[in-house]
Design an enzyme around this catalytic site. Structure first.
Site, PDB file in Angstrom:
ATOM      1  N   LEU A 107     -34.114  -1.439 -11.417  1.00 46.16           N
ATOM      2  CA  LEU A 107     -33.617  -2.800 -11.779  1.00 46.16           C
ATOM      3  C   LEU A 107     -33.420  -2.414 -13.425  1.00 46.16           C
ATOM      4  O   LEU A 107     -34.270  -2.124 -14.164  1.00 46.16           O
ATOM      5  CB  LEU A 107     -34.483  -3.793 -11.714  1.00 46.16           C
ATOM      6  CG  LEU A 107     -34.268  -5.377 -11.809  1.00 46.16           C
ATOM      7  CD1 LEU A 107     -33.109  -5.793 -10.932  1.00 46.16           C
ATOM      8  CD2 LEU A 107     -35.428  -6.245 -11.648  1.00 46.16           C
ATOM      9  N   ASP A 108     -31.828  -2.813 -13.703  1.00 42.42           N
ATOM     10  CA  ASP A 108     -31.541  -2.307 -15.147  1.00 42.42           C
ATOM     11  C   ASP A 108     -32.400  -2.837 -16.120  1.00 42.42           C
ATOM     12  O   ASP A 108     -33.012  -4.182 -15.887  1.00 42.42           O
ATOM     13  CB  ASP A 108     -30.098  -2.417 -15.183  1.00 42.42           C
ATOM     14  CG  ASP A 108     -29.654  -3.737 -15.376  1.00 42.42           C
ATOM     15  OD1 ASP A 108     -30.085  -4.500 -16.436  1.00 42.42           O
ATOM     16  OD2 ASP A 108     -28.779  -4.137 -14.526  1.00 42.42           O
ATOM     17  N   ALA A 109     -32.386  -2.646 -17.245  1.00 42.41           N
ATOM     18  CA  ALA A 109     -33.231  -2.975 -18.438  1.00 42.41           C
ATOM     19  C   ALA A 109     -32.951  -4.498 -18.789  1.00 42.41           C
ATOM     20  O   ALA A 109     -33.728  -5.323 -19.154  1.00 42.41           O
ATOM     21  CB  ALA A 109     -32.883  -2.179 -19.711  1.00 42.41           C
ATOM     22  N   PHE A 110     -31.790  -4.961 -18.680  1.00 46.93           N
ATOM     23  CA  PHE A 110     -31.323  -6.262 -19.036  1.00 46.93           C
ATOM     24  C   PHE A 110     -31.557  -7.388 -17.637  1.00 46.93           C
ATOM     25  O   PHE A 110     -31.484  -8.440 -18.089  1.00 46.93           O
ATOM     26  CB  PHE A 110     -29.886  -6.341 -19.362  1.00 46.93           C
ATOM     27  CG  PHE A 110     -29.412  -5.518 -20.553  1.00 46.93           C
ATOM     28  CD1 PHE A 110     -29.852  -5.716 -22.037  1.00 46.93           C
ATOM     29  CD2 PHE A 110     -28.842  -4.114 -20.239  1.00 46.93           C
ATOM     30  CE1 PHE A 110     -29.534  -4.863 -22.753  1.00 46.93           C
ATOM     31  CE2 PHE A 110     -28.365  -3.318 -21.210  1.00 46.93           C
ATOM     32  CZ  PHE A 110     -29.075  -3.774 -22.570  1.00 46.93           C
TER      33      PHE A 110
END
Length: 261
Positions: A107-110
């Site tokens: 799950l990407d950092a943003f």
């Protein structure tokens, strides 16, 4: 014990994911009987001496899986070379470093929301490989107000990098002149798939939250908090290890488009 590919063996032992095992081999950090291993090599821990970073392969830890509400700004990895916060930093030290836990997918950092961590390589494979068709559900705020035509195109799957995407479920939940809320369910998990698709359709993502992974629901778990899976969730995940053969013809058919709800 029969010989297994090292990637699978290390994953089953709770050492790391299969992808991470390949990286370690390419870095020369895994030895089999004193010889540097390479991706594709096989071994039998009953007769072969397997070392990772100079230490023998540990005995397999008890399988465990937990649900984390990953906050924004935290990276879905076990280690970040730039020293940025990772999901393991949110766990008690003895749990983070003593169980061989690794993120199940990314799950990407943003983005924020549901992320499973496990030391069970079979569960990781089952939930991340697209052939198993396990859904992941999201709530996504996008710029502007997607038209019915845009949502219809999205639901049929938008090609990325010249490769067709599977059909997805898309439902418009709220809309306004500046932003709209869309519910999305996908069964692939290609790199930044939702963000890249939304950008191509002219409605960049403003916020992305994952609500569920397979049968596991985020519910009211607070950002940064984690919990062990319930008995029913554990049972549901166990059933994923022996799935029926996928019906690709049926799974590729787009779900019926739903407009504003």
């Amino acid at each position: 014990m029969s010989r297994l590919r090292l990637q699978k063996l290390l994953s089953a032992a709770g050492v790391c994911s299969r992808r991470r095992a390949e990286e370690l081999m390419l870095q020369g950090r895994i030895l089999v009987n004193g010889v540097r291993a390479k991706p594709g090599d096989q071994a039998d821990p009953a007769i072969d001496r397997i070392e990772i970073n100079g230490k023998p392969l540990p005995a397999k830890a008890s399988c465990c899986t937990l649900l984390l509400h990953k906050p924004r700004g935290v990276h879905s990895t076990c280690h970040d070379p730039m020293g940025r916060p990772t999901v393991l930093d949110l766990l008690p030290p003895d749990l983070a470093r003593g169980q061989g836990l690794h993120p199940v997918g990314r799950l990407d950092a943003f983005s924020h929301g549901a992320l499973l961590l496990s030391n069970d390589g079979e569960i990781t494979l089952s939930l991340t490989h697209p052939r198993f068709n396990h859904p992941k559900r999201y709530l996504v705020w996008v710029e502007g107000n997607p038209s019915p035509q845009v949502l219809e195109r999205w639901s049929k799957g938008v090609p990325l990098d010249g490769i067709a995407s599977r059909a997805v479920f898309v439902a418009l939940k709220e809309h306004g002149r500046r932003r709209s809320l869309v519910e999305i369910e996908i069964k692939e998990g290609r790199h930044r798939q939702i963000r890249r698709t939304a950008e191509l359709l002219g409605h960049p993502v403003l916020d992305l939250q994952r609500l569920s992974v397979g049968p596991v629901q985020l519910g009211d778990l607070e950002p940064g908090a984690w919990r062990w899976l319930s008995e029913s969730e554990t049972t549901a995940l166990a059933k994923l290890l022996n799935p029926p053969e996928p019906d690709y013809e049926q799974s590729e058919k787009p779900k019926r488009f739903r407009g504003q709800s």
